[in-house]
Design an enzyme around this catalytic site. Sequence first.
Site, PDB file in Angstrom:
ATOM      1  N   PHE A   1      -0.669   3.542  -2.875  1.00  0.00           N
ATOM      2  CA  PHE A   1      -0.403   5.054  -2.472  1.00  0.00           C
ATOM      3  C   PHE A   1       0.670   5.792  -3.347  1.00  0.00           C
ATOM      4  CE2 PHE A   1       3.955   3.053  -1.461  1.00  0.00           C
ATOM      5  CZ  PHE A   1       4.301   4.079  -1.938  1.00  0.00           C
TER       6      PHE A   1
ATOM      7  N   LYS B   1     -11.596   1.703  -3.333  1.00  0.00           N
ATOM      8  CA  LYS B   1     -10.863   1.735  -2.013  1.00  0.00           C
ATOM      9  C   LYS B   1      -9.416   2.171  -2.062  1.00  0.00           C
ATOM     10  CE  LYS B   1      -8.443  -0.492   0.298  1.00  0.00           C
ATOM     11  NZ  LYS B   1      -6.962   0.273   0.695  1.00  0.00           N
TER      12      LYS B   1
ATOM     13  N   GLU C   1      -4.625   3.643   2.074  1.00  0.00           N
ATOM     14  CA  GLU C   1      -4.794   4.404   3.372  1.00  0.00           C
ATOM     15  C   GLU C   1      -3.920   5.285   3.639  1.00  0.00           C
ATOM     16  OE1 GLU C   1      -3.957   1.251   2.869  1.00  0.00           O
ATOM     17  OE2 GLU C   1      -2.034   0.773   3.994  1.00  0.00           O
TER      18      GLU C   1
ATOM     19  N   SER D   1       1.050  -4.147  -4.935  1.00  0.00           N
ATOM     20  CA  SER D   1       2.471  -4.971  -5.037  1.00  0.00           C
ATOM     21  C   SER D   1       1.921  -6.165  -5.414  1.00  0.00           C
ATOM     22  CB  SER D   1       3.120  -5.018  -3.632  1.00  0.00           C
ATOM     23  OG  SER D   1       1.969  -5.218  -2.625  1.00  0.00           O
TER      24      SER D   1
ATOM     25  N   CYS E   1       5.996   2.571 -10.223  1.00  0.00           N
ATOM     26  CA  CYS E   1       5.907   1.293 -10.814  1.00  0.00           C
ATOM     27  C   CYS E   1       6.633   1.288 -12.300  1.00  0.00           C
ATOM     28  CB  CYS E   1       4.521   0.657 -10.906  1.00  0.00           C
ATOM     29  SG  CYS E   1       3.407   1.728 -12.246  1.00  0.00           S
TER      30      CYS E   1
ATOM     31  N   GLU F   1      11.646  -6.105  -5.817  1.00  0.00           N
ATOM     32  CA  GLU F   1      11.326  -4.540  -5.886  1.00  0.00           C
ATOM     33  C   GLU F   1      11.771  -3.833  -4.693  1.00  0.00           C
ATOM     34  OE1 GLU F   1       7.312  -3.462  -5.928  1.00  0.00           O
ATOM     35  OE2 GLU F   1       7.524  -2.189  -7.511  1.00  0.00           O
TER      36      GLU F   1
HETATM   37  P1  NAD Z   1       0.284  -2.483  -1.639  1.00  0.00           P
HETATM   38  O1  NAD Z   1      -0.105  -3.733  -2.517  1.00  0.00           O
HETATM   39  O2  NAD Z   1       0.846  -2.513  -0.204  1.00  0.00           O
HETATM   40  O3  NAD Z   1      -1.397  -1.670  -1.457  1.00  0.00           O
HETATM   41  C1  NAD Z   1      -2.258  -1.728  -2.676  1.00  0.00           C
HETATM   42  C2  NAD Z   1      -3.577  -1.682  -2.039  1.00  0.00           C
HETATM   43  O4  NAD Z   1      -3.796  -3.055  -1.368  1.00  0.00           O
HETATM   44  C3  NAD Z   1      -3.921  -0.590  -1.034  1.00  0.00           C
HETATM   45  O5  NAD Z   1      -5.431  -0.044  -1.472  1.00  0.00           O
HETATM   46  C4  NAD Z   1      -3.875  -1.359   0.291  1.00  0.00           C
HETATM   47  O6  NAD Z   1      -4.580  -0.849   1.148  1.00  0.00           O
HETATM   48  C5  NAD Z   1      -4.351  -2.682  -0.096  1.00  0.00           C
HETATM   49  N1  NAD Z   1      -3.838  -3.653   0.947  1.00  0.00           N
HETATM   50  C6  NAD Z   1      -2.505  -3.607   1.726  1.00  0.00           C
HETATM   51  N2  NAD Z   1      -2.439  -4.623   2.438  1.00  0.00           N
HETATM   52  C7  NAD Z   1      -3.454  -5.618   2.119  1.00  0.00           C
HETATM   53  C8  NAD Z   1      -3.848  -6.884   2.313  1.00  0.00           C
HETATM   54  N3  NAD Z   1      -2.712  -7.706   3.327  1.00  0.00           N
HETATM   55  N4  NAD Z   1      -4.826  -7.366   1.789  1.00  0.00           N
HETATM   56  C9  NAD Z   1      -5.678  -6.755   0.934  1.00  0.00           C
HETATM   57  N5  NAD Z   1      -5.222  -5.382   0.669  1.00  0.00           N
HETATM   58  C10 NAD Z   1      -4.220  -4.834   1.071  1.00  0.00           C
HETATM   59  O7  NAD Z   1       1.131  -1.463  -2.395  1.00  0.00           O
HETATM   60  P2  NAD Z   1       1.363  -0.043  -2.178  1.00  0.00           P
HETATM   61  O8  NAD Z   1       2.586  -0.098  -1.348  1.00  0.00           O
HETATM   62  O9  NAD Z   1       0.477   1.025  -1.806  1.00  0.00           O
HETATM   63  O10 NAD Z   1       1.907   0.472  -3.811  1.00  0.00           O
HETATM   64  C11 NAD Z   1       3.020   0.098  -4.101  1.00  0.00           C
HETATM   65  C12 NAD Z   1       3.098  -0.998  -4.901  1.00  0.00           C
HETATM   66  O11 NAD Z   1       2.280  -1.016  -6.188  1.00  0.00           O
HETATM   67  C13 NAD Z   1       4.330  -1.427  -5.678  1.00  0.00           C
HETATM   68  O12 NAD Z   1       4.863  -2.754  -5.683  1.00  0.00           O
HETATM   69  C14 NAD Z   1       4.447  -1.026  -7.002  1.00  0.00           C
HETATM   70  O13 NAD Z   1       4.961  -1.515  -8.132  1.00  0.00           O
HETATM   71  C15 NAD Z   1       3.002  -1.309  -6.951  1.00  0.00           C
HETATM   72  N6  NAD Z   1       2.311  -0.402  -8.364  1.00  0.00           N
HETATM   73  C16 NAD Z   1       2.206  -1.352  -9.416  1.00  0.00           C
HETATM   74  C17 NAD Z   1       1.583  -0.571 -10.691  1.00  0.00           C
HETATM   75  C18 NAD Z   1       1.468  -1.084 -11.932  1.00  0.00           C
HETATM   76  O14 NAD Z   1       0.392  -0.293 -12.703  1.00  0.00           O
HETATM   77  N7  NAD Z   1       2.047  -2.242 -11.984  1.00  0.00           N
HETATM   78  C19 NAD Z   1       1.220   0.885 -10.394  1.00  0.00           C
HETATM   79  C20 NAD Z   1       1.446   1.630  -9.181  1.00  0.00           C
HETATM   80  C21 NAD Z   1       2.051   0.828  -8.260  1.00  0.00           C
END
Ligand code: NAD
Length: 498
Positions: A149, A173, A176, A226, A281, A383
């Site tokens: 997000f 994808k 959401e 994450s 991130c 984090e």
């Molecule tokens: P998230 O892991 O909750 O979601 C990421 C994606 O996975 C979304 O598209 C989400 O719909 C999907 N998802 C959520 N729950 C899921 C599940 N149980 N099974 C499969 N898919 C699922 O992450 P977020 O909260 O959207 O984003 C923040 C996180 O992303 C932080 O941890 C941040 O550090 C990380 N991030 C990392 C980078 C990098 O390049 N290392 C860059 C940006 C963000």
Amino acid sequence: MITHQHFINGESVDGISGKFSDVYNPSLGEVSGQVPLADASEVDSAVAAAVAAFPAWSALNPQVRARVMFNFKDLLEQHKTELAELLSSEHGKVIDDAHGELQRGIDVVEFACGIPHLLKGEYSVGAGPEIDMYSMRQPLGVVAGITPFNFPGMIPMWMFPVATACGNTFVLKPAEKDPGVPHRLAELFVEAGAPAGVLNVINGVKTAVDAILDHPDIGAISFVGSSDIAQYVYGRGTGNGKRVQAMGGAKNHAIVMPDANLDQAAADIIGAAYGSAGERCMAISVAAAVGEGTADALIEKLLPQISALKVGASNDPDADYGPVVTAEHKQRICDYIALGVEEGAELVVDGRDLVLPDYDKGFFIGPTLFDNVTAGMRSYQDEIFGPVLQIVRCDTLNEGLELASQHQYGNGVAIFTGNGKAAREFAVRADIGMVGINVPIPVPLAYHSFGGWKRSAFGGFNQHGTEGVRFYTKLKTVTQRWPDGAAGTADFSLPVLK
Ligand code: NAD
């Protein structure tokens, strides 16, 4: 109230699963729309569109594909304000920050305009008697991107412009929580000349992700989110024989040396810790102050800047940062602040009680500062992903280096110092993927590649730049011989150059 849609085969389509998730305006704390959550059959439709589009798209001259990227870049620039406002209203980051994010995405599109150059293979004339040898980079087929997000514009653009310029077709994808911008990007991509089915956007959460991970027609998956989910995606995707790159969470340290320019370091750390409400991130979430007196001097410089920070609605042009993305995320951050106190860290500034009179339901958290944080605390190890800066006091550079290097995450790190030798040694020894020297958020430009180490990234490829091109292509090497017609003899030993 907006009902969001998927984007399949060049058209916006309604969700059919009957399942929806709320999308918020985080400044108002109110639901602004609903996004459909795809089931496996809807993922199938998006993949089928991408499969159908692949033969013609991949057969195009790469320069013709690059022209679509040029048009897309123009359209993104024309629509930047509209996209920034949409992004800001769903994510909560302030408009200037949204513009910065979009520009970083446009930079990748600009890089993709030059990808034909990187698809050229190598050629050796006379590799053997009458033999030439050459290599080519070929697209993988249908590839998928799953994005977080916190950068709903930039991170999709890390992926699909590179993938499609290489000749792949794409299923995105997006998160959401803020689906508006990814959908708009897909519309603009078609307007730029991309044929229907080259880029498809399917909304959803776990059901949709699992369908992507298991889909036999998807060759590769690029994930950012994450760490636990990144690891899951990596394990299940590679288990199904796919190429996967999965970027995870982060806890980025700034090592502040006693010889640093503290005014510069403090200003940089304020921006990197609290910008975008800490939901980056590459945010600095730990300042490791090295040497006696450094932490006190740093705090003295941070405090007035923290008091001067303006937290406001995402469309307030004077706000430094806006709300966090959801009420649940706000609660999670507040729980970590409470945990830090419980664990014995000193809460110097507490942002939990911030209420903006005109936005009393908004998901705001004021800048928060902890001192005397130690490596054993869970609030340090995890984090937090909010506007919380933790100060750890260290005696030596080596201690600061080990602190950052031993953390489970290894995304970014920065050192503030006036000593080139120390900085150089730090950059070589840090067990972390991206290093800044007097630079707080060392995000590589589009033609370099982005990626962390340890639990910040699973899989061997970084995003965009030449690494992105390698991820989205496979290398083939051809050995050819055009003999002069004389009868050959069978050779039973492994051919070697004589
Ligand atoms: P998230 O892991 O909750 O979601 C990421 C994606 O996975 C979304 O598209 C989400 O719909 C999907 N998802 C959520 N729950 C899921 C599940 N149980 N099974 C499969 N898919 C699922 O992450 P977020 O909260 O959207 O984003 C923040 C996180 O992303 C932080 O941890 C941040 O550090 C990380 N991030 C990392 C980078 C990098 O390049 N290392 C860059 C940006 C963000």
